[in-house]
Motif scaffolding. Structure first.
Motif, PDB file in Angstrom:
ATOM      1  N   TYR A   1       1.660   4.779 -25.174  1.00 29.00           N
ATOM      2  CA  TYR A   1       2.450   5.990 -24.925  1.00 29.00           C
ATOM      3  C   TYR A   1       3.900   5.614 -24.636  1.00 29.00           C
ATOM      4  O   TYR A   1       4.174   4.624 -23.934  1.00 29.00           O
ATOM      5  N   ASN A   2       4.853   6.397 -25.139  1.00 30.47           N
ATOM      6  CA  ASN A   2       6.249   5.955 -25.143  1.00 30.47           C
ATOM      7  C   ASN A   2       7.134   6.525 -24.028  1.00 30.47           C
ATOM      8  O   ASN A   2       8.353   6.379 -24.081  1.00 30.47           O
ATOM      9  N   ASN A   3       6.528   7.176 -23.009  1.00 27.36           N
ATOM     10  CA  ASN A   3       7.367   7.764 -21.959  1.00 27.36           C
ATOM     11  C   ASN A   3       6.606   7.767 -20.630  1.00 27.36           C
ATOM     12  O   ASN A   3       5.991   8.761 -20.254  1.00 27.36           O
ATOM     13  N   ILE A   4       6.659   6.643 -19.919  1.00 24.71           N
ATOM     14  CA  ILE A   4       5.828   6.440 -18.727  1.00 24.71           C
ATOM     15  C   ILE A   4       6.695   6.183 -17.500  1.00 24.71           C
ATOM     16  O   ILE A   4       7.676   5.432 -17.545  1.00 24.71           O
ATOM     17  N   GLU A   5       6.310   6.836 -16.407  1.00 20.12           N
ATOM     18  CA  GLU A   5       6.878   6.536 -15.093  1.00 20.12           C
ATOM     19  C   GLU A   5       5.797   5.854 -14.264  1.00 20.12           C
ATOM     20  O   GLU A   5       4.669   6.344 -14.176  1.00 20.12           O
ATOM     21  N   LEU A   6       6.128   4.720 -13.677  1.00 22.77           N
ATOM     22  CA  LEU A   6       5.171   3.965 -12.867  1.00 22.77           C
ATOM     23  C   LEU A   6       5.620   3.974 -11.409  1.00 22.77           C
ATOM     24  O   LEU A   6       6.772   3.649 -11.094  1.00 22.77           O
ATOM     25  N   ILE A   7       4.687   4.377 -10.522  1.00 25.39           N
ATOM     26  CA  ILE A   7       4.964   4.364  -9.082  1.00 25.39           C
ATOM     27  C   ILE A   7       3.935   3.467  -8.407  1.00 25.39           C
ATOM     28  O   ILE A   7       2.719   3.683  -8.546  1.00 25.39           O
ATOM     29  N   ILE A   8       4.414   2.455  -7.697  1.00 22.53           N
ATOM     30  CA  ILE A   8       3.555   1.544  -6.941  1.00 22.53           C
ATOM     31  C   ILE A   8       3.646   1.905  -5.466  1.00 22.53           C
ATOM     32  O   ILE A   8       4.754   2.001  -4.910  1.00 22.53           O
ATOM     33  N   THR A   9       2.500   2.119  -4.834  1.00 21.80           N
ATOM     34  CA  THR A   9       2.501   2.393  -3.390  1.00 21.80           C
ATOM     35  C   THR A   9       1.724   1.309  -2.655  1.00 21.80           C
ATOM     36  O   THR A   9       0.763   0.752  -3.191  1.00 21.80           O
ATOM     37  N   ASP A  10       2.156   1.022  -1.449  1.00 24.41           N
ATOM     38  CA  ASP A  10       1.411   0.100  -0.586  1.00 24.41           C
ATOM     39  C   ASP A  10       1.338   0.686   0.815  1.00 24.41           C
ATOM     40  O   ASP A  10       2.356   1.056   1.406  1.00 24.41           O
ATOM     41  N   ASP A  11       0.120   0.773   1.337  1.00 23.20           N
ATOM     42  CA  ASP A  11      -0.108   1.424   2.629  1.00 23.20           C
ATOM     43  C   ASP A  11      -0.163   0.398   3.756  1.00 23.20           C
ATOM     44  O   ASP A  11      -1.162   0.286   4.458  1.00 23.20           O
ATOM     45  N   ASN A  12       0.940  -0.377   3.879  1.00 22.34           N
ATOM     46  CA  ASN A  12       1.083  -1.356   4.956  1.00 22.34           C
ATOM     47  C   ASN A  12       0.023  -2.466   4.882  1.00 22.34           C
ATOM     48  O   ASN A  12      -0.626  -2.802   5.859  1.00 22.34           O
ATOM     49  N   SER A  13      -0.117  -3.047   3.679  1.00 19.85           N
ATOM     50  CA  SER A  13      -1.028  -4.177   3.504  1.00 19.85           C
ATOM     51  C   SER A  13      -0.509  -5.402   4.240  1.00 19.85           C
ATOM     52  O   SER A  13       0.689  -5.544   4.490  1.00 19.85           O
ATOM     53  N   THR A  14      -1.407  -6.313   4.545  1.00 17.13           N
ATOM     54  CA  THR A  14      -1.028  -7.526   5.274  1.00 17.13           C
ATOM     55  C   THR A  14      -0.421  -8.582   4.358  1.00 17.13           C
ATOM     56  O   THR A  14       0.293  -9.468   4.821  1.00 17.13           O
ATOM     57  N   GLU A  15      -0.696  -8.469   3.014  1.00 19.12           N
ATOM     58  CA  GLU A  15      -0.290  -9.552   2.127  1.00 19.12           C
ATOM     59  C   GLU A  15       0.558  -9.090   0.949  1.00 19.12           C
ATOM     60  O   GLU A  15       0.725  -9.802  -0.034  1.00 19.12           O
ATOM     61  N   PHE A  16       1.129  -7.880   1.019  1.00 17.27           N
ATOM     62  CA  PHE A  16       1.872  -7.325  -0.111  1.00 17.27           C
ATOM     63  C   PHE A  16       3.270  -7.940  -0.209  1.00 17.27           C
ATOM     64  O   PHE A  16       4.015  -7.996   0.776  1.00 17.27           O
ATOM     65  N   ASN A  17       3.640  -8.409  -1.419  1.00 15.70           N
ATOM     66  CA  ASN A  17       4.942  -9.022  -1.660  1.00 15.70           C
ATOM     67  C   ASN A  17       5.715  -8.161  -2.648  1.00 15.70           C
ATOM     68  O   ASN A  17       5.519  -8.250  -3.869  1.00 15.70           O
TER      69      ASN A  17
END
Length: 400
Positions: free
Chosen positions: A32-48
């Motif tokens: 698909y040629n028109n994508i919006e990507l949203i990444i969420t993190d709910d206060n993980s201990t190891e998220f970089n």
């Protein structure tokens, strides 16, 4: 290539960063040629965050028009995190799934958009594939035949979803207008984002359109299997029971007595499986008050108590093999007439009855199958006669 409407994918992460890149890849690989990507993190201990940003910038193609991030400085739960992402999103269509899941293949978003336009629906759901921890396929969650059949009838769809969650959360997509018209996901729930939402929308007249393509690979395992999740598991189980309390039981009067009976049986099943034994009394009392308020319902419940599942068995008998009760009834009438004409030995009477019954059953089956073959239909003996088994709520298998 013609530019299509913007499609938002929201990936929710909580302590599952080891799978996050796989989830992201399943989005970056979309045709698909028109994508919006949203990444969420709910206060993980190891998220970089920086690592993820660099990865996406390196891998993304021109079809990824926007990438946004929501990083919570404290854990607020699935629902509030999703609501923040929905408010931040710009897409005409919105789909969300957990970071340990993956879109099935590169055609998923195109399939969703095509289904939206084909059905003119505001909610489209697809097949939700249950996989092991290594993403090896186990089985399909959705009963496709049932889901396709329910596309035609909103009332039956609502009834089936009142009994159980029959659709897959991450394998479902929404038009933006759903959240503009009805508001965001109900925040009286902390983690349960799918079942209460669908019940509320169905009750307001929004039908879920099911299209039978593979939408999502769901990893059954991960964080929910760890001991540290026991407290969250308890909250999640409470929310499943509260879905009955807040969304289903207040509207149960809108169903006929047998449908009420089936919904209450499901409620009873969920009490037995989701509520600790020492905490069940209030729910059991509520269940009993509803049953005792209707004599027909009380009668059905009593019959089922002494003869478990006999009502369902009788209905299956008439619905899936009508030849059995017809043969039995004709044989019974014949014997009734016979004993009023001549004096006959009881043992011989039983033999005659069984002989007539089996003769009628075999003859009617042969005639029925012959007629079906002449009409180009599949004979009854080749069809699945037994309805699918009880399907418990998918979210019990894994917490997000």
């Amino acid at each position: 290539m013609k530019k299509n409407e913007l499609y938002t994918i929201i990936i929710t992460n909580y302590n599952n960063s080891k799978y996050l890149k796989n989830a992201i890849n399943s989005v970056l690989n979309q045709k698909y040629n028109n994508i919006e990507l949203i990444i969420t993190d709910d206060n993980s201990t190891e998220f970089n965050l920086e690592n993820i940003k660099k990865y996406i910038e390196k891998k993304k193609k021109k079809n990824i028009k926007s990438v946004k991030y929501i990083i919570n400085d404290k854990n607020i739960g699935t629902i509030k995190t999703l609501n923040k992402a929905i408010k931040l999103s710009s897409g005409e269509y919105i789909q969300f799934f957990a970071s340990d899941d993956e879109l099935y293949d590169e055609n998923v978003i195109e399939n969703f958009v095509f289904s939206f336009k084909k059905s003119n629906s505001n909610i489209v759901s697809s097949q939700f594939r249950l996989c092991d921890n290594n993403m090896n396929f186990i089985n399909n969650f959705n009963n496709s035949r049932k889901c396709l059949r329910l596309n035609k009838n909103l009332k039956k769809q609502y009834y089936e979803v009142c009994k159980n969650n029959i659709y897959g959360s991450g394998a479902t997509s929404y038009r933006r207008i759903i959240f503009e018209k009805y508001g965001l996901i109900d925040t009286k729930y902390l983690l349960l984002e799918d079942w209460p939402l669908w019940l509320q929308l169905l009750n307001k007249g929004e039908k879920i359109f099911y299209e039978n393509f593979n939408g999502l690979n769901h990893r059954d395992g991960g964080i929910s299997k760890t001991k540290e999740m026991s407290k969250i598991t308890k909250v999640f189980n409470e929310e499943i029971i509260n879905t009955f309390i807040y969304e289903i039981l207040p509207n149960i009067i809108n169903f006929n007595v047998y449908e009420q009976f089936k919904i209450l049986k499901s409620f009873n099943y969920h009490i037995d499986n989701y509520v600790p034994e020492n905490e069940r009394v209030n729910y059991i009392n509520k269940l009993n008050r509803i049953i005792n308020s209707n004599m027909k319902l009380k009668l059905l419940w009593g019959i089922d108590h002494y003869f478990p599942n006999i009502i369902e068995k009788i209905i299956i008998l008439f619905k899936y093999n009508i030849i059995v009760p017809i043969s039995f009834l004709v044989a019974y009438i014949f014997i009734f007439i016979l004993i009023n004409i001549i004096d006959i030995n009881k043992d011989l009477l039983l033999i005659i009855f069984l002989g007539i019954y089996f003769f009628l059953y075999v003859t009617m089956n042969i005639i029925s199958n012959f007629i079906k073959i002449k009409k180009g239909q599949t004979p009854l003996s080749h069809k699945r006669r037994i309805p699918p088994p009880f399907i418990s709520h998918q979210s019990f298998k894994r917490l997000r």
